[in-house]
Design a protein around this motif. Sequence first.
Motif, PDB file in Angstrom:
ATOM      1  N   HIS A  10      87.758  -9.689 148.464  1.00 17.41           N
ATOM      2  CA  HIS A  10      86.615  -9.624 147.566  1.00 17.41           C
ATOM      3  C   HIS A  10      87.070 -10.099 146.193  1.00 17.41           C
ATOM      4  CE1 HIS A  10      83.666  -7.878 144.801  1.00 17.41           C
ATOM      5  NE2 HIS A  10      82.880  -7.612 145.816  1.00 17.41           N
ATOM      6  N   ASP A  40      76.615 -13.777 143.407  1.00 22.85           N
ATOM      7  CA  ASP A  40      75.745 -12.635 143.675  1.00 22.85           C
ATOM      8  C   ASP A  40      74.293 -13.045 143.444  1.00 22.85           C
ATOM      9  OD1 ASP A  40      75.251  -9.512 143.766  1.00 22.85           O
ATOM     10  OD2 ASP A  40      74.182 -10.250 141.997  1.00 22.85           O
ATOM     11  N   TYR A  66      82.516 -16.491 148.552  1.00 22.80           N
ATOM     12  CA  TYR A  66      82.040 -15.144 148.863  1.00 22.80           C
ATOM     13  C   TYR A  66      80.591 -15.066 148.394  1.00 22.80           C
ATOM     14  CZ  TYR A  66      81.957 -10.051 149.175  1.00 22.80           C
ATOM     15  OH  TYR A  66      81.648  -8.749 149.512  1.00 22.80           O
ATOM     16  N   GLN A  68      77.028 -12.933 148.226  1.00 20.92           N
ATOM     17  CA  GLN A  68      76.442 -11.593 148.295  1.00 20.92           C
ATOM     18  C   GLN A  68      74.961 -11.663 147.920  1.00 20.92           C
ATOM     19  OE1 GLN A  68      78.439  -7.847 146.862  1.00 20.92           O
ATOM     20  NE2 GLN A  68      77.066  -8.143 145.116  1.00 20.92           N
ATOM     21  N   THR A  69      74.131 -10.991 148.707  1.00 24.80           N
ATOM     22  CA  THR A  69      72.722 -10.886 148.355  1.00 24.80           C
ATOM     23  C   THR A  69      72.267  -9.446 148.563  1.00 24.80           C
ATOM     24  OG1 THR A  69      70.564 -11.944 148.561  1.00 24.80           O
ATOM     25  CG2 THR A  69      71.768 -11.529 150.623  1.00 24.80           C
ATOM     26  N   LYS A  70      70.971  -9.222 148.343  1.00 28.11           N
ATOM     27  CA  LYS A  70      70.455  -7.855 148.387  1.00 28.11           C
ATOM     28  C   LYS A  70      69.092  -7.813 149.068  1.00 28.11           C
ATOM     29  CE  LYS A  70      72.410  -7.319 143.765  1.00 28.11           C
ATOM     30  NZ  LYS A  70      72.290  -8.751 143.385  1.00 28.11           N
ATOM     31  N   ASP A 111      78.536 -12.640 153.284  1.00 29.66           N
ATOM     32  CA  ASP A 111      79.729 -11.797 153.138  1.00 29.66           C
ATOM     33  C   ASP A 111      79.383 -10.343 152.860  1.00 29.66           C
ATOM     34  OD1 ASP A 111      82.170 -13.697 153.199  1.00 29.66           O
ATOM     35  OD2 ASP A 111      80.721 -14.729 151.941  1.00 29.66           O
ATOM     36  N   SER A 112      78.397 -10.103 152.004  1.00 28.82           N
ATOM     37  CA  SER A 112      77.962  -8.724 151.782  1.00 28.82           C
ATOM     38  C   SER A 112      76.481  -8.698 151.428  1.00 28.82           C
ATOM     39  CB  SER A 112      78.776  -8.034 150.683  1.00 28.82           C
ATOM     40  OG  SER A 112      78.778  -8.760 149.475  1.00 28.82           O
TER      41      SER A 112
END
Length: 281
Positions: A10, A40, A66, A68-70, A111-112
Motif C-alpha cells: 500500500h 483514490d 494502486y 482505490q474507490t468507495k 485494489d481496495s
Amino acid sequence: MLTLSTGATHPLFLYGTAWKKDLTTSLVTAAINAGFPGIDTACQPRHYREDLVGAALSNLNREKLYIQTKFTSPGGQDPDSCPYNASAPVPEQVRQSIAVSLKNLGTEYIDSVLLHSPLRTAKDTLSAWRVLEEFVNAGKIKSLGISNVHINELKELYEEATIKPAIVQNRFYDKTSYDVAIRAFCRQNGMVWQSFWTLTANPELLGGRVVGGLAGRLGVSKAEALYLLVLSLGKGWENGGGVAIMNGTTNEGRMKADLEAVERLDEVTEEEISAFKRLVG
C-alpha cells in the motif's frame, strides 16, 4: 510502502481526486507522471469523476498502480446523478455501484474498496460489507475498508466481518482527537490508517514549533514537514499496516516536491516524533 493485512503493498501517498471535476483526467495524469503510485476516488458523481480517473488510467501498466474507490450510500449521492438504483435493497445498490466502478476505471479488479461511511444502521453496514466480501472472493476487489467511521462502529464491523477491514480513511484533526483511538486499533490489527484533510484542517500544527523545526532542519516546506510527521505515526507498527496520506494538490511542482519529501521519512528523529505525538497522541 506499507503492507496490508492481506499481504498486499500500500503506498504512503495516494492522490486524492475529490472535487477535481473536469480537471480530473489531466490532474491524475500529472500525478502519475510525477510518481504517485496510488489513486483514490469514489463512485459518487457529486464530488468525484470516477470515469475521468479511468480515462487517465487507460493504457497504463495496471500492475504498477494502486487504485482505490468507495461505495457511497444514497445519503451521500445527488438524486439526479446517483450511479445505482437508490431504491433497491442495500446489497443490490452495492453490486450496481461496484459494477459501475469497474467499468469507469477500466479495470478487472480494484485494489481496495471502502464504504464511504457507515450506513444508516449497523445492519445495513454489515449487509453492504457482505456484498463487498463476495467481490473479494470473486477476485474483483483485493482489500476492504471504511471511511468516516467512529471507533465503536469500527470495532463492531471488525467483529462481525468475515473479511476484516484492512483500511480506515478518516480526517486528521483535533475534533476527533486526531483519531488516536482508531489509530491504536489499526496498529493492533495491522491495518492502514489513511489521513485526509491533513493540511486543510490543521493550521495550528502547520504554524507550530514542531512542524516548523522539522521544516527548517530538513529544508522542506511546512506542509511537507507535517506530512512526514503524520506518516511517522505509523512507523514501527508490529503487526503491519501503518499510516498513509491522501494528497490532493493541484500543483504539479508540489506533487513532485511532496513525493521527494516522503523519501526522507527515515530522517525524522525519534525526538521529533515524540514531540509530535505529545500534540496529537
